[in-house]
Design an enzyme around this catalytic site. Structure first.
Site, PDB file in Angstrom:
ATOM      1  N   ARG A  43     -23.092  -5.155  29.864  1.00 38.24           N
ATOM      2  CA  ARG A  43     -22.403  -5.434  31.016  1.00 38.24           C
ATOM      3  C   ARG A  43     -21.521  -6.631  30.917  1.00 38.24           C
ATOM      4  NH1 ARG A  43     -27.938  -5.340  33.429  1.00 38.24           N
ATOM      5  NH2 ARG A  43     -27.155  -6.616  35.383  1.00 38.24           N
ATOM      6  N   ARG A  93     -35.610 -10.952  35.294  1.00 38.06           N
ATOM      7  CA  ARG A  93     -35.611 -10.608  36.556  1.00 38.06           C
ATOM      8  C   ARG A  93     -36.782  -9.563  36.632  1.00 38.06           C
ATOM      9  NH1 ARG A  93     -29.799  -9.687  38.499  1.00 38.06           N
ATOM     10  NH2 ARG A  93     -29.525  -8.272  36.834  1.00 38.06           N
ATOM     11  N   ARG A 149     -35.346  -3.778  36.499  1.00 39.93           N
ATOM     12  CA  ARG A 149     -34.156  -2.978  36.475  1.00 39.93           C
ATOM     13  C   ARG A 149     -33.943  -1.954  35.393  1.00 39.93           C
ATOM     14  NH1 ARG A 149     -29.083  -6.025  39.402  1.00 39.93           N
ATOM     15  NH2 ARG A 149     -28.252  -4.973  37.615  1.00 39.93           N
ATOM     16  N   ARG A 194     -14.614  -5.491  41.487  1.00 48.67           N
ATOM     17  CA  ARG A 194     -14.957  -5.796  40.086  1.00 48.67           C
ATOM     18  C   ARG A 194     -13.731  -5.190  39.290  1.00 48.67           C
ATOM     19  NH1 ARG A 194     -20.851  -5.686  40.351  1.00 48.67           N
ATOM     20  NH2 ARG A 194     -21.957  -5.664  38.187  1.00 48.67           N
ATOM     21  N   LYS A 197     -25.418 -14.288  42.056  1.00 51.99           N
ATOM     22  CA  LYS A 197     -24.597 -13.623  42.875  1.00 51.99           C
ATOM     23  C   LYS A 197     -25.424 -13.263  44.041  1.00 51.99           C
ATOM     24  CE  LYS A 197     -22.469 -10.434  40.808  1.00 51.99           C
ATOM     25  NZ  LYS A 197     -22.961 -10.532  39.265  1.00 51.99           N
TER      26      LYS A 197
HETATM   27  P1  ADP Z   1     -24.782  -7.101  37.797  1.00 49.11           P
HETATM   28  O1  ADP Z   1     -26.225  -7.738  37.859  1.00 49.11           O
HETATM   29  O2  ADP Z   1     -24.538  -6.673  36.481  1.00 49.11           O
HETATM   30  O3  ADP Z   1     -23.753  -8.149  38.444  1.00 49.11           O
HETATM   31  P2  ADP Z   1     -25.124  -5.039  40.066  1.00 49.11           P
HETATM   32  O4  ADP Z   1     -26.359  -5.122  40.689  1.00 49.11           O
HETATM   33  O5  ADP Z   1     -23.890  -5.647  40.766  1.00 49.11           O
HETATM   34  O6  ADP Z   1     -24.910  -5.616  38.684  1.00 49.11           O
HETATM   35  O7  ADP Z   1     -24.446  -3.678  39.807  1.00 49.11           O
HETATM   36  C1  ADP Z   1     -25.282  -2.820  39.019  1.00 49.11           C
HETATM   37  C2  ADP Z   1     -24.226  -1.496  38.596  1.00 49.11           C
HETATM   38  O8  ADP Z   1     -23.648  -1.029  39.605  1.00 49.11           O
HETATM   39  C3  ADP Z   1     -23.236  -1.879  37.689  1.00 49.11           C
HETATM   40  O9  ADP Z   1     -23.594  -2.224  36.256  1.00 49.11           O
HETATM   41  C4  ADP Z   1     -22.109  -0.847  37.942  1.00 49.11           C
HETATM   42  O10 ADP Z   1     -22.749   0.416  37.009  1.00 49.11           O
HETATM   43  C5  ADP Z   1     -22.352  -0.558  39.407  1.00 49.11           C
HETATM   44  N1  ADP Z   1     -21.585  -1.224  40.100  1.00 49.11           N
HETATM   45  C6  ADP Z   1     -21.975  -2.219  41.171  1.00 49.11           C
HETATM   46  N2  ADP Z   1     -20.572  -2.774  41.771  1.00 49.11           N
HETATM   47  C7  ADP Z   1     -19.635  -1.813  40.984  1.00 49.11           C
HETATM   48  C8  ADP Z   1     -18.361  -2.016  41.371  1.00 49.11           C
HETATM   49  N3  ADP Z   1     -17.554  -2.818  42.381  1.00 49.11           N
HETATM   50  N4  ADP Z   1     -17.551  -1.131  40.486  1.00 49.11           N
HETATM   51  C9  ADP Z   1     -18.114  -0.396  39.828  1.00 49.11           C
HETATM   52  N5  ADP Z   1     -19.287  -0.035  39.371  1.00 49.11           N
HETATM   53  C10 ADP Z   1     -20.288  -1.178  40.217  1.00 49.11           C
END
Ligand code: ADP
Length: 301
Positions: free
Chosen positions: A247, A192, A236, A158, A81
């Site tokens: 996740r 990553r 990360r 989300r 994404k």
């Molecule tokens: P991913 O690679 O899992 O898509 P992100 O970088 O988008 O991860 O997000 C990392 C973390 O930040 C998530 O696992 C969550 O804990 C938090 N997070 C990000 N966006 C949201 C959201 N819209 N609602 C709730 N938690 C979020």
């Protein structure tokens, strides 16, 4: 990157921001701060001739007239994404807003929320809707002050509740649902790497899935860092096997229903990634009726 739209007015709107059109951000921020409580499929593998252009793009042309695009990226952890949202953000000249980045910035700031967020994120859980909307509102407010308009959201919404709140305060034109074979998702998260200095995203995983039982193979080359970043790479803390699996489970439970939310509103564009960036980027642009001139010139050189 130069942008040329073949037939989508969305891209034209993005490059000719109308100063008289009030950005929707102010309303979004005001509405969120107090905090109250038929999809289209474009399969580049099977639809190379664009016979089946997603109907949602017709809607998009009308809705985005006169202002910059307001798009959302959905997709499992590791799907890419951030990569594609960032490329489109450069192409269209609209901000790429990643709520994951906002959370990580807040964590790094050692602010009042920091320790609470650390525990949630390192367990692979979702941050509460209240906190995430507060962080997003502040980001939009800061962007608005700088004259930003439009956005490509990555990682938000989300949950269905987040989607409902967003839908209540602004128009989302298009939701791009990126999909990648499950075998590749875990490997991509584990591979990553991020440059601790410039924030660049790289990947050391070489994904080579052999064709099997009638399913085609898939190859995704590693994305190596440039020499100046090579010694500064970090991973990360939530990209461990156990946390990535958690996740992915949470995505199924909490975010899959968000796909249905937008599908039922005719805003969902399903996009099956055919491989790495060289194969996927041109096909994604094609699905969006966009063209990246610089990328073409680069490829032709
Ligand atoms: P991913 O690679 O899992 O898509 P992100 O970088 O988008 O991860 O997000 C990392 C973390 O930040 C998530 O696992 C969550 O804990 C938090 N997070 C990000 N966006 C949201 C959201 N819209 N609602 C709730 N938690 C979020």
């Amino acid at each position: 990157m130069a942008v040329v739209s073949r037939c989508s007015r969305a891209a034209t709107a993005a490059t000719t921001a109308n100063a008289t059109t009030a950005p929707t951000f102010a309303y979004l921020i005001r509405s969120l701060s107090p905090f109250s409580s038929s999809s289209s499929t474009f399969d580049p593998q099977n639809d190379l001739n664009n016979r089946n252009k997603p109907a949602v793009l017709g809607t998009l042309k009308r809705e985005s007239k006169g202002r910059n695009v307001q798009w959302v990226f959905l997709g499992c952890p590791g799907v890419g994404k951030g990569t594609y949202a960032s490329r489109l953000s450069n192409l269209l000249g609209v901000p790429h807003i990643s709520t994951g980045d906002l959370v990580r910035d807040e964590l790094a700031s050692s602010g009042p929320l920091s320790s609470q967020l650390k525990e949630i994120v390192t367990q692979g859980k979702l941050v509460s809707d209240e906190i995430i909307i507060d962080l997003l509102s502040k980001r939009l407010e800061a962007g608005e002050a700088k004259g930003e308009s439009g956005f490509i959201l990555d990682g938000f919404p989300r949950t269905v509740r987040q989607a409902e709140i967003l839908e209540g305060v602004t128009d989302i034109d298009l939701v791009i649902n990126l999909k990648l074979r499950e075998e590749a998702l875990l490997a991509k998260c584990l591979g990553r790497r991020i440059c601790s200095e410039c924030g660049g995203n790289y990947n050391v995983a070489c994904i080579d899935i052999k064709a099997e039982n009638g399913r085609p193979g898939m190859y995704m080359a590693p994305l190596p860092p440039p020499p100046q970043c090579a010694s500064k790479l970090i991973t990360r803390p939530d990209d461990t096997e156990e946390v990535v699996k958690q996740r992915l489970r949470i995505y199924q439970a909490m975010t899959r229903p968000v796909e249905d939310f937008y599908r039922s509103r005719g805003k969902l564009l399903e996009f099956d990634l055919p491989g790495g960036i060289p194969e996927s980027w041109p096909k994604l642009l094609c699905a969006l009726n966009l063209e990246d001139r610089e990328d073409k010139q680069f490829a032709a050189a």
